[in-house]
Design a protein around this motif. Sequence first.
Motif, PDB file in Angstrom:
ATOM      1  N   ALA A 144       0.830  -1.208   0.000  1.00  0.00           N
ATOM      2  CA  ALA A 144       0.000   0.000   0.000  1.00  0.00           C
ATOM      3  C   ALA A 144       0.860   1.252   0.000  1.00  0.00           C
ATOM      4  CB  ALA A 144      -0.924  -0.011   1.222  1.00  0.00           C
ATOM      5  N   LEU A 145       1.948   1.232   0.774  1.00  0.00           N
ATOM      6  CA  LEU A 145       2.865   2.373   0.787  1.00  0.00           C
ATOM      7  C   LEU A 145       3.447   2.611  -0.601  1.00  0.00           C
ATOM      8  CD1 LEU A 145       4.636   4.486   2.343  1.00  0.00           C
ATOM      9  CD2 LEU A 145       6.340   2.653   2.553  1.00  0.00           C
ATOM     10  N   ALA A 146       3.849   1.537  -1.277  1.00  0.00           N
ATOM     11  CA  ALA A 146       4.423   1.676  -2.621  1.00  0.00           C
ATOM     12  C   ALA A 146       3.436   2.303  -3.589  1.00  0.00           C
ATOM     13  CB  ALA A 146       4.879   0.301  -3.124  1.00  0.00           C
ATOM     14  N   GLU A 147       2.150   2.009  -3.415  1.00  0.00           N
ATOM     15  CA  GLU A 147       1.119   2.629  -4.265  1.00  0.00           C
ATOM     16  C   GLU A 147       0.869   4.076  -3.864  1.00  0.00           C
ATOM     17  OE1 GLU A 147      -0.707   1.531  -6.897  1.00  0.00           O
ATOM     18  OE2 GLU A 147       0.540  -0.262  -6.972  1.00  0.00           O
ATOM     19  N   LEU A 148       0.749   4.293  -2.550  1.00  0.00           N
ATOM     20  CA  LEU A 148       0.410   5.629  -2.060  1.00  0.00           C
ATOM     21  C   LEU A 148       1.502   6.636  -2.352  1.00  0.00           C
ATOM     22  CD1 LEU A 148      -1.754   7.175  -0.362  1.00  0.00           C
ATOM     23  CD2 LEU A 148      -0.347   6.662   1.650  1.00  0.00           C
ATOM     24  N   ILE A 149       2.728   6.193  -2.352  1.00  0.00           N
ATOM     25  CA  ILE A 149       3.869   7.095  -2.509  1.00  0.00           C
ATOM     26  C   ILE A 149       3.906   7.723  -3.901  1.00  0.00           C
ATOM     27  CG2 ILE A 149       5.795   5.694  -3.415  1.00  0.00           C
ATOM     28  CD1 ILE A 149       7.264   6.460  -0.740  1.00  0.00           C
ATOM     29  N   LYS A 150       3.198   7.106  -4.844  1.00  0.00           N
ATOM     30  CA  LYS A 150       3.107   7.676  -6.194  1.00  0.00           C
ATOM     31  C   LYS A 150       2.326   8.989  -6.165  1.00  0.00           C
ATOM     32  CE  LYS A 150       3.042   3.021  -8.224  1.00  0.00           C
ATOM     33  NZ  LYS A 150       2.186   2.016  -8.930  1.00  0.00           N
ATOM     34  N   THR A 174      11.515  -7.077   4.811  1.00  0.00           N
ATOM     35  CA  THR A 174      12.640  -6.225   4.423  1.00  0.00           C
ATOM     36  C   THR A 174      12.950  -6.397   2.940  1.00  0.00           C
ATOM     37  OG1 THR A 174      13.560  -6.369   6.657  1.00  0.00           O
ATOM     38  CG2 THR A 174      15.051  -5.674   4.903  1.00  0.00           C
ATOM     39  N   ALA A 175      12.923  -7.650   2.482  1.00  0.00           N
ATOM     40  CA  ALA A 175      13.187  -7.927   1.065  1.00  0.00           C
ATOM     41  C   ALA A 175      12.102  -7.329   0.178  1.00  0.00           C
ATOM     42  CB  ALA A 175      13.294  -9.434   0.848  1.00  0.00           C
ATOM     43  N   LEU A 176      10.859  -7.423   0.607  1.00  0.00           N
ATOM     44  CA  LEU A 176       9.751  -6.866  -0.177  1.00  0.00           C
ATOM     45  C   LEU A 176       9.887  -5.359  -0.319  1.00  0.00           C
ATOM     46  CD1 LEU A 176       6.969  -7.103  -1.571  1.00  0.00           C
ATOM     47  CD2 LEU A 176       5.923  -6.907   0.710  1.00  0.00           C
ATOM     48  N   ALA A 177      10.219  -4.675   0.777  1.00  0.00           N
ATOM     49  CA  ALA A 177      10.389  -3.218   0.719  1.00  0.00           C
ATOM     50  C   ALA A 177      11.486  -2.842  -0.270  1.00  0.00           C
ATOM     51  CB  ALA A 177      10.699  -2.678   2.110  1.00  0.00           C
ATOM     52  N   SER A 178      12.572  -3.597  -0.292  1.00  0.00           N
ATOM     53  CA  SER A 178      13.666  -3.331  -1.235  1.00  0.00           C
ATOM     54  C   SER A 178      13.209  -3.576  -2.660  1.00  0.00           C
ATOM     55  CB  SER A 178      14.872  -4.214  -0.914  1.00  0.00           C
ATOM     56  OG  SER A 178      15.411  -3.891   0.351  1.00  0.00           O
ATOM     57  N   ARG A 179      12.495  -4.674  -2.863  1.00  0.00           N
ATOM     58  CA  ARG A 179      12.037  -5.023  -4.218  1.00  0.00           C
ATOM     59  C   ARG A 179      11.065  -3.983  -4.768  1.00  0.00           C
ATOM     60  NH1 ARG A 179      10.691  -9.693  -2.973  1.00  0.00           N
ATOM     61  NH2 ARG A 179       8.399  -9.652  -2.993  1.00  0.00           N
ATOM     62  N   ALA A 218      12.434   0.791   0.500  1.00  0.00           N
ATOM     63  CA  ALA A 218      13.195   0.406   1.696  1.00  0.00           C
ATOM     64  C   ALA A 218      13.517   1.595   2.579  1.00  0.00           C
ATOM     65  CB  ALA A 218      14.486  -0.315   1.290  1.00  0.00           C
ATOM     66  N   ASP A 219      13.802   2.748   1.967  1.00  0.00           N
ATOM     67  CA  ASP A 219      14.150   3.938   2.747  1.00  0.00           C
ATOM     68  C   ASP A 219      12.933   4.563   3.416  1.00  0.00           C
ATOM     69  OD1 ASP A 219      16.772   3.631   2.040  1.00  0.00           O
ATOM     70  OD2 ASP A 219      16.694   5.070   0.384  1.00  0.00           O
ATOM     71  N   GLN A 220      11.744   4.156   3.003  1.00  0.00           N
ATOM     72  CA  GLN A 220      10.505   4.713   3.563  1.00  0.00           C
ATOM     73  C   GLN A 220       9.833   3.760   4.551  1.00  0.00           C
ATOM     74  OE1 GLN A 220      11.009   4.820  -0.006  1.00  0.00           O
ATOM     75  NE2 GLN A 220      11.927   6.838   0.359  1.00  0.00           N
ATOM     76  N   VAL A 221      10.448   2.611   4.805  1.00  0.00           N
ATOM     77  CA  VAL A 221       9.878   1.623   5.728  1.00  0.00           C
ATOM     78  C   VAL A 221      10.841   1.435   6.901  1.00  0.00           C
ATOM     79  CG1 VAL A 221       9.144  -0.767   6.045  1.00  0.00           C
ATOM     80  CG2 VAL A 221       8.631   0.418   3.905  1.00  0.00           C
ATOM     81  N   ARG A 222      10.298   1.449   8.106  1.00  0.00           N
ATOM     82  CA  ARG A 222      11.106   1.240   9.310  1.00  0.00           C
ATOM     83  C   ARG A 222      10.488   0.135  10.146  1.00  0.00           C
ATOM     84  NH1 ARG A 222      12.324   6.153  13.620  1.00  0.00           N
ATOM     85  NH2 ARG A 222      13.063   4.883  15.390  1.00  0.00           N
ATOM     86  N   LEU A 223      11.274  -0.883  10.488  1.00  0.00           N
ATOM     87  CA  LEU A 223      10.839  -1.962  11.355  1.00  0.00           C
ATOM     88  C   LEU A 223      11.467  -1.766  12.734  1.00  0.00           C
ATOM     89  CD1 LEU A 223      10.506  -3.136   8.371  1.00  0.00           C
ATOM     90  CD2 LEU A 223      10.655  -5.383   9.441  1.00  0.00           C
ATOM     91  N   THR A 224      10.655  -1.618  13.750  1.00  0.00           N
ATOM     92  CA  THR A 224      11.155  -1.281  15.085  1.00  0.00           C
ATOM     93  C   THR A 224      11.371  -2.495  15.978  1.00  0.00           C
ATOM     94  OG1 THR A 224       8.973  -1.079  16.100  1.00  0.00           O
ATOM     95  CG2 THR A 224       9.850   0.874  14.982  1.00  0.00           C
ATOM     96  N   GLY A 225      10.811  -3.651  15.610  1.00  0.00           N
ATOM     97  CA  GLY A 225      10.762  -4.769  16.544  1.00  0.00           C
ATOM     98  C   GLY A 225       9.601  -4.577  17.510  1.00  0.00           C
ATOM     99  N   SER A 226       9.512  -5.447  18.510  1.00  0.00           N
ATOM    100  CA  SER A 226       8.431  -5.345  19.499  1.00  0.00           C
ATOM    101  C   SER A 226       8.678  -4.175  20.440  1.00  0.00           C
ATOM    102  CB  SER A 226       8.335  -6.640  20.316  1.00  0.00           C
ATOM    103  OG  SER A 226       7.995  -7.716  19.490  1.00  0.00           O
ATOM    104  N   LEU A 227       7.591  -3.533  20.862  1.00  0.00           N
ATOM    105  CA  LEU A 227       7.693  -2.384  21.764  1.00  0.00           C
ATOM    106  C   LEU A 227       6.663  -2.506  22.883  1.00  0.00           C
ATOM    107  CD1 LEU A 227       7.967   0.555  19.184  1.00  0.00           C
ATOM    108  CD2 LEU A 227       9.835  -0.499  20.467  1.00  0.00           C
TER     109      LEU A 227
END
Length: 401
Positions: free
Chosen positions: A243-249, A269-274, A278-287
């Motif tokens: 959705a981000l990849a679409e919205l960013i257009k 992570t691989a999907l975001a790169s593909r 990748a630079d617009q996605v951040r994975l924080t882990g559990s919080l």
Amino acid sequence: MRKLKVLTFSTLFPSSVRPSHGIFVETRLRELMKSGQVESRVIAPVPWFLSTNSRWGDYAKFAATPAREQRNGLDVLHPRYLLLPKVGMTSAPLTLALGARAAVRMLMAEGFDFDLIDAHYYYPDGVAAALLSQWFNKPLTITARGTDLNLIPQYALPKRMIEWASARAAGSIGVCAALMDVLRGWGHDPAKLHTLRNGVDLERFRPLPQAEMRAELGVSGEPLLLSVGHLIERKGHHVAIEALAELIKQRPGARLVVIGEGEERAALTALASRLGVADQVRLTGSLPNTELLKWYSAADVLLLCSSREGWANVLLESMACGTPVVATDIWGTPEVVGRPEAGRLVATRDGAAFATAIAELLSAGVDRAATRRYAEGFSWQATTDGQLALFRSITGAAPHA
């Protein structure tokens, strides 16, 4: 008037080793205890494991869990049970009940002769609790929470065991009406089926200044999207990235933060790169919840792209912080997202559909105060009242003065 004595039984309960595990069960019990009408002990079994060496991951946490502890004023016992490889799915109800039986006897010997068992999660926990109910001749309620009724019954033997447990239970509780519709569809007595939704802690989850939270968390870009949950396929974080990849257009400043941990991390992570984001996605882990509060307040929209949900607590948590949601139109979610100020529902679980819904929500304008007011309609009081009425009707106890 004496208090009701309730034995809470579930593997989904926090411990000092796993403080966020099953916190929704603990929260409902703590809210019930605030009524002053209930006394409770908790049996929260954990699988047996030998080593506390951290290289074993969650298995080591099982071994490190104390046999008994106090949590937020609750007495919690953690008996061990065997979770056998390959056959664990079908043997778990029996090994779970056998592992907990001595703990039940110990509580009774200490003077806690409980009025009923209140079990959470239909399989294997509810089936195990039904065995304990039979062995100790105590009435039983079982709460369904999601995959226990919308996924596990796809397997024939677990489904038969769930049906047996439901027939034995004096009452079944669903956190959404859709889950009780499953049991109703199987022909179970409608008089024994109750919908008591989860509430939201409106003090813990509250709006914080959005700009301040973004500065503190070090995030920029608009809109800021959030996706929260275990990193497993069912939660749909991959759909959020699509959705981000679409919205960013349309909105080049869009950013996505994914909060959670799990087996899908490398794939996400691989999907975001593909997809070139990748630079617009951040994975924080559990919080912990204290950090989640800040992220909910910082975000513009929470995404929940799940394929299955009972009653997703993250939706109300986000709305309580003033942030609307965009979620898949499945199971109990329409019962949570019931008005435009709450957010939007998406019929098709794909990135393009979610991107369209996000754009429509943002274009219509977000009134964060209205979103918060909507969430305020989901306090815990109605759920507490419903539990007390059900428990007293089952045990024959008179209403509390």
